[in-house]
Design an enzyme around this catalytic site. Structure first.
Site, PDB file in Angstrom:
ATOM      1  N   LEU A  40       0.809  -1.210   0.000  1.00 18.18           N
ATOM      2  CA  LEU A  40       0.000   0.000   0.000  1.00 18.18           C
ATOM      3  C   LEU A  40       0.848   1.269   0.000  1.00 18.18           C
ATOM      4  CD1 LEU A  40      -2.699  -1.073   2.629  1.00 18.18           C
ATOM      5  CD2 LEU A  40      -2.710  -1.431   0.141  1.00 18.18           C
ATOM      6  N   HIS A  44      -3.524   4.359  -2.126  1.00 18.41           N
ATOM      7  CA  HIS A  44      -4.469   3.431  -1.497  1.00 18.41           C
ATOM      8  C   HIS A  44      -5.100   4.052  -0.243  1.00 18.41           C
ATOM      9  CE1 HIS A  44      -1.649   0.446  -3.494  1.00 18.41           C
ATOM     10  NE2 HIS A  44      -2.805   0.129  -4.014  1.00 18.41           N
ATOM     11  N   LYS A 190      -8.310   6.568  -9.915  1.00 19.64           N
ATOM     12  CA  LYS A 190      -8.332   6.951 -11.320  1.00 19.64           C
ATOM     13  C   LYS A 190      -6.966   6.825 -11.994  1.00 19.64           C
ATOM     14  CE  LYS A 190     -12.246  10.164 -11.258  1.00 19.64           C
ATOM     15  NZ  LYS A 190     -12.668  11.541 -11.605  1.00 19.64           N
ATOM     16  N   ARG A 229       4.502  -0.458  -8.107  1.00 19.54           N
ATOM     17  CA  ARG A 229       5.647  -0.872  -8.920  1.00 19.54           C
ATOM     18  C   ARG A 229       6.783   0.144  -8.915  1.00 19.54           C
ATOM     19  NH1 ARG A 229       1.337  -3.268 -12.099  1.00 19.54           N
ATOM     20  NH2 ARG A 229       1.762  -5.477 -12.527  1.00 19.54           N
TER      21      ARG A 229
END
Length: 322
Positions: A40, A44, A190, A229
């Site tokens: 997270l 998040h 989004k 990532r």
């Protein structure tokens, strides 16, 4: 310093998760779900803060979904830090009520086995198994799962061109989570713009009684879109990756100042990212609802980019309203 809240209830069994949700609903409480794959970050956490505004009980799912990875993708190297995730969740005012952390949502307790996209030595493999084509890591694991949810038109452009398995896997796992958690509201970032629109359409088309809320993309202080990532970028790659957000910002300003020719806007972004050493997957200006490419910006549009820096594929977008 923010005081930590109590430990959330951690549930791994899907029947117990469903029972918990139904007990909350029997008490008249609304349930908000934030689906995640863990590791997270602030993006998040912003979704969870939004969930507190719209629901009385908050469930965060942490599950790395093999169904959205092909055998050649990075399932085995996807970052994970479950204990760190729990600490981050405890730091949020109000915390979360439940962390749904299943082991394998494609294990049905029959003769299915639990292999994903790696062999006994932990190496990924792809191509074929026992003479049949391997499509995703679920088929690769011989788990017996046969049912998939597809949003046939919206899944095809953008990420769908280079990741044909991805949105089939996303729509299916979100459907499974909706059926298990039974939320009233679900929250999606989004940053994954196409994913958000696909889930919205799926909920509409299949008559789920769930409200889907899209939360604004969250960026690092230097502008890089937050992603789990990002940790895999080297310092040099991370610096070069800023070319995505910087060129998108320039394109957004140009569009809002009257440059509505999409070909020129796209050309400028591709040039900036390539000059920084990035490999473009796609750069497209599309309608915010249909995700169809537009030649001129005449209504609400979104500029979406995916690019590789080193071995890391990054996505970003900016909404444009002329």
């Amino acid at each position: 310093m923010q005081m930590a809240t109590e430990n959330p209830l951690i549930i791994s069994d899907k029947d117990k998760m469903r029972q918990w949700s139904r007990s909350m609903r029997a008490q008249g409480k609304t349930i908000g779900l934030v689906p995640t794959m863990g590791y997270l970050h602030e993006g998040h956490l912003s979704l969870i803060r939004d969930a507190h505004k719209h629901s009385q009980s908050v469930v965060v799912s942490i599950y790395v979904n093999p169904g959205q990875f092909s055998p050649t993708e990075d399932l085995s190297t996807y970052p994970s830090d479950f204990l760190g995730d729990i600490d981050k969740l405890k730091s949020i005012p109000g915390g979360v009520d439940v962390v749904f952390h299943p082991h394998n949502l494609y294990d049905y307790g029959d003769n299915s086995n639990d292999r994903n996209c790696w062999n006994d030595s932990g190496d990924q493999h792809g191509g074929e198994r026992e003479g049949r084509e391997v499509v995703s890591c679920v088929e690769d694991g011989v788990m017996g799962h046969e049912t998939w949810v597809r949003v046939e038109k919206l899944e095809k452009p953008l990420c769908g061109k280079s990741r044909p398995v991805f949105f089939r896997g996303v729509a299916t796992i979100v459907t499974k989570l909706f059926n298990i958690v039974e939320p009233d509201v679900a929250f999606f970032g989004k940053k994954d713009y196409q994913q958000w629109r696909i889930i919205q359409r799926m909920v509409r088309d299949l008559d789920f009684g769930i409200k889907v809320i899209g939360s604004d993309l969250v960026r690092e202080p230097d502008g890089l879109a937050m992603s789990s990532r990002n940790v895999r970028l080297s310092p040099a790659e991370r610096d070069k990756a800023l070319s995505i957000s910087r060129s998108l910002t320039e394109a957004k300003v140009a569009a809002e100042n009257g440059q509505v020719n999409c070909r020129e806007l796209i050309k400028s972004v591709i040039q900036s990212v390539q000059e920084a050493g990035g490999l473009i997957d796609y750069a497209e200006v599309v309608d915010q609802e249909s995700l169809e490419a537009v030649e001129e910006i005449k209504g609400p549009a979104v500029f979406c980019v995916a690019a590789w820096f080193g071995k890391v594929r990054l996505i970003d977008n900016m909404e444009i309203s002329p």
